[in-house]
Design an enzyme around this catalytic site. Structure first.
Site, PDB file in Angstrom:
ATOM      1  NE  ARG A   1     -17.701   3.500 227.376  1.00 55.93           N
ATOM      2  CZ  ARG A   1     -18.194   4.731 227.364  1.00 55.93           C
ATOM      3  NH1 ARG A   1     -17.518   5.732 226.863  1.00 55.93           N
ATOM      4  NH2 ARG A   1     -19.380   5.000 227.866  1.00 55.93           N
TER       5      ARG A   1
ATOM      6  N   GLY B   1     -20.825 -12.692 219.624  1.00 51.85           N
ATOM      7  CA  GLY B   1     -21.076 -11.289 219.937  1.00 51.85           C
ATOM      8  C   GLY B   1     -20.190 -10.282 219.230  1.00 51.85           C
ATOM      9  CB  THR B   2     -17.583  -9.932 217.127  1.00 57.42           C
ATOM     10  OG1 THR B   2     -16.947  -9.014 216.219  1.00 57.42           O
ATOM     11  CG2 THR B   2     -17.334 -11.344 216.660  1.00 57.42           C
ATOM     12  CB  SER B   3     -20.675  -6.372 213.966  1.00 59.37           C
ATOM     13  OG  SER B   3     -19.521  -5.558 214.062  1.00 59.37           O
TER      14      SER B   3
ATOM     15  CE1 TYR C   1     -11.152   3.497 225.029  1.00 63.94           C
ATOM     16  CE2 TYR C   1     -10.152   5.621 224.520  1.00 63.94           C
ATOM     17  CZ  TYR C   1     -10.658   4.399 224.109  1.00 63.94           C
ATOM     18  OH  TYR C   1     -10.682   4.079 222.771  1.00 63.94           O
TER      19      TYR C   1
ATOM     20  CG  HIS D   1      -9.359  -4.505 219.660  1.00 62.84           C
ATOM     21  ND1 HIS D   1     -10.631  -4.570 219.120  1.00 62.84           N
ATOM     22  CD2 HIS D   1      -8.516  -4.854 218.644  1.00 62.84           C
ATOM     23  CE1 HIS D   1     -10.542  -4.948 217.845  1.00 62.84           C
ATOM     24  NE2 HIS D   1      -9.285  -5.127 217.543  1.00 62.84           N
TER      25      HIS D   1
ATOM     26  CD  GLN E   1     -13.467  -8.354 217.729  1.00 62.68           C
ATOM     27  OE1 GLN E   1     -13.491  -7.479 216.880  1.00 62.68           O
ATOM     28  NE2 GLN E   1     -14.391  -9.287 217.803  1.00 62.68           N
TER      29      GLN E   1
ATOM     30  CG  ASP F   1     -15.456  -6.487 229.129  1.00 61.30           C
ATOM     31  OD1 ASP F   1     -15.008  -7.623 229.380  1.00 61.30           O
ATOM     32  OD2 ASP F   1     -16.394  -6.302 228.321  1.00 61.30           O
TER      33      ASP F   1
HETATM   34  N1  APR Z   1     -25.411 -11.391 222.905  1.00 63.08           N
HETATM   35  C1  APR Z   1     -24.588 -11.685 221.848  1.00 63.08           C
HETATM   36  N2  APR Z   1     -24.373 -10.822 220.851  1.00 63.08           N
HETATM   37  C2  APR Z   1     -24.996  -9.632 220.883  1.00 63.08           C
HETATM   38  C3  APR Z   1     -25.856  -9.268 221.946  1.00 63.08           C
HETATM   39  C4  APR Z   1     -26.047 -10.220 222.980  1.00 63.08           C
HETATM   40  N3  APR Z   1     -26.854  -9.970 224.032  1.00 63.08           N
HETATM   41  N4  APR Z   1     -26.323  -8.015 221.687  1.00 63.08           N
HETATM   42  C5  APR Z   1     -25.769  -7.623 220.527  1.00 63.08           C
HETATM   43  N5  APR Z   1     -24.968  -8.591 220.030  1.00 63.08           N
HETATM   44  C6  APR Z   1     -24.157  -8.611 218.809  1.00 63.08           C
HETATM   45  C7  APR Z   1     -24.646  -7.713 217.696  1.00 63.08           C
HETATM   46  O1  APR Z   1     -25.635  -8.382 216.918  1.00 63.08           O
HETATM   47  C8  APR Z   1     -23.362  -7.458 216.882  1.00 63.08           C
HETATM   48  O2  APR Z   1     -23.150  -8.453 215.895  1.00 63.08           O
HETATM   49  O3  APR Z   1     -22.869  -8.118 219.127  1.00 63.08           O
HETATM   50  C9  APR Z   1     -22.273  -7.555 217.950  1.00 63.08           C
HETATM   51  C10 APR Z   1     -21.687  -6.227 218.342  1.00 63.08           C
HETATM   52  O4  APR Z   1     -20.975  -5.695 217.277  1.00 63.08           O
HETATM   53  P1  APR Z   1     -20.131  -4.352 217.427  1.00 63.08           P
HETATM   54  O5  APR Z   1     -20.925  -3.345 218.152  1.00 63.08           O
HETATM   55  O6  APR Z   1     -19.609  -3.981 216.082  1.00 63.08           O
HETATM   56  O7  APR Z   1     -18.926  -4.795 218.405  1.00 63.08           O
HETATM   57  P2  APR Z   1     -17.579  -5.562 218.075  1.00 63.08           P
HETATM   58  O8  APR Z   1     -17.749  -6.531 216.945  1.00 63.08           O
HETATM   59  O9  APR Z   1     -17.053  -6.087 219.357  1.00 63.08           O
HETATM   60  O10 APR Z   1     -16.652  -4.381 217.577  1.00 63.08           O
HETATM   61  C11 APR Z   1     -15.322  -4.657 217.209  1.00 63.08           C
HETATM   62  O11 APR Z   1     -14.883  -2.324 217.090  1.00 63.08           O
HETATM   63  O12 APR Z   1     -15.095  -0.183 217.895  1.00 63.08           O
HETATM   64  C12 APR Z   1     -14.294  -1.288 217.848  1.00 63.08           C
HETATM   65  O13 APR Z   1     -12.497  -1.742 219.208  1.00 63.08           O
HETATM   66  C13 APR Z   1     -13.894  -1.849 219.182  1.00 63.08           C
HETATM   67  O14 APR Z   1     -13.388  -4.133 219.730  1.00 63.08           O
HETATM   68  C14 APR Z   1     -14.332  -3.287 219.114  1.00 63.08           C
HETATM   69  C15 APR Z   1     -14.412  -3.541 217.615  1.00 63.08           C
END
Ligand code: APR
Length: 228
Positions: free
Chosen positions: A56, A172-174, A53, A104, A86, A89
């Site tokens: 990070r 921007g989240t998976s 961390y 988070h 989530q 930062d």
């Molecule tokens: N702009 C927008 N989205 C983007 C970009 C970009 N430039 N680059 C990548 N992405 C998308 C990817 O396509 C994906 O869907 O951002 C997403 C990232 O997904 P993850 O890496 O799984 O991140 P996140 O969803 O924030 O993870 C959730 O997992 O590990 C834990 O606690 C951590 O809060 C986090 C949680």
């Protein structure tokens, strides 16, 4: 004013130079979750967890908000905006967003590594938190982040905001990590829902979402055109 809720993930900060977790080359390819992001990891090797961390935090301090963060902050001129992120930062705040809920945690803060009944958070000066930095209760300070296997204390507050949203923007989240990912289903009163993600086609969202398959910066510009 209408209530607009933004639900962001690590892709939000990708264009600021912060890696996502699950994309190719993402953080979870370089580190094992069980070694750095669980209560068991902390028990086993708290120095390793602190180091993870600290790195990070150092990187986050050196990065700047991107224009997608700024565009979200500017939405406050027209909407009652709540950002639920989530991300650990603080780039939404540094871009000027005034209501940011960190689902988070927030890496710029620390808390007691004990049961932490009183939920007190302490700002971290600089980037480094050491195992010799102690809380007033005498226990080691740990980063204020929610680890895998821990409760998400802000979940109910986040759910309430989403239930009251007129507009929901998911960016921007998976949507792979629960319970956070489940929040999108509480937008029962929303007149419009959007998903901004370059990988949108792969993501599991209801058909009611308007999909903007773009990076955060480009996608936010597109969203502004759609909201006009
Ligand atoms: N702009 C927008 N989205 C983007 C970009 C970009 N430039 N680059 C990548 N992405 C998308 C990817 O396509 C994906 O869907 O951002 C997403 C990232 O997904 P993850 O890496 O799984 O991140 P996140 O969803 O924030 O993870 C959730 O997992 O590990 C834990 O606690 C951590 O809060 C986090 C949680």
């Amino acid at each position: 004013m209408k209530k607009l809720v933004v639900f962001s993930g690590s892709g939000m900060s990708a264009e600021s130079g912060i890696s996502t977790f699950r994309d190719n080359g993402g953080l979870w390819e370089q580190y094992r979750i069980e070694e750095v992001a669980t209560p068991q990891a902390w028990k086993r090797d708290s120095a390793l967890v602190q180091e993870f961390y600290n790195l990070r935090r150092k990187q986050i301090i050196e990065c700047q908000p991107n224009s997608a963060h700024t565009l979200i902050a500017q939405l406050e001129e027209k909407y009652l905006v709540t950002v639920i992120t989530q991300n650990i930062d603080d780039l939404h705040e540094r871009a000027g967003s005034t209501e940011v809920l960190h689902l988070h945690g927030n890496i710029r803060l620390s808390k007691s590594s004990g049961p932490n009944q009183e939920k007190a958070y302490y700002p971290i000066e600089g980037w480094e938190l050491k195992n010799t930095d102690l809380c007033p209760d005498g226990l080691v300070l740990r980063p204020h982040v929610v680890w895998f296997g821990e409760e998400v204390p802000m979940y109910d507050v986040a759910m309430q905001h989403i239930a009251e949203a007129d507009i929901l923007v998911v960016i921007g989240t998976s949507l792979q990590v629960y319970p956070a990912a489940g929040l999108i289903h509480y937008a029962i009163n929303a007149e419009a829902r959007y998903l901004i993600d370059p990988n949108a086609a792969e993501l599991n969202v209801p058909n009611s979402f308007g999909v903007i398959p773009m990076n955060a910066v480009e996608g936010m510009m597109k969203l502004l055109e759609e909201l006009r």
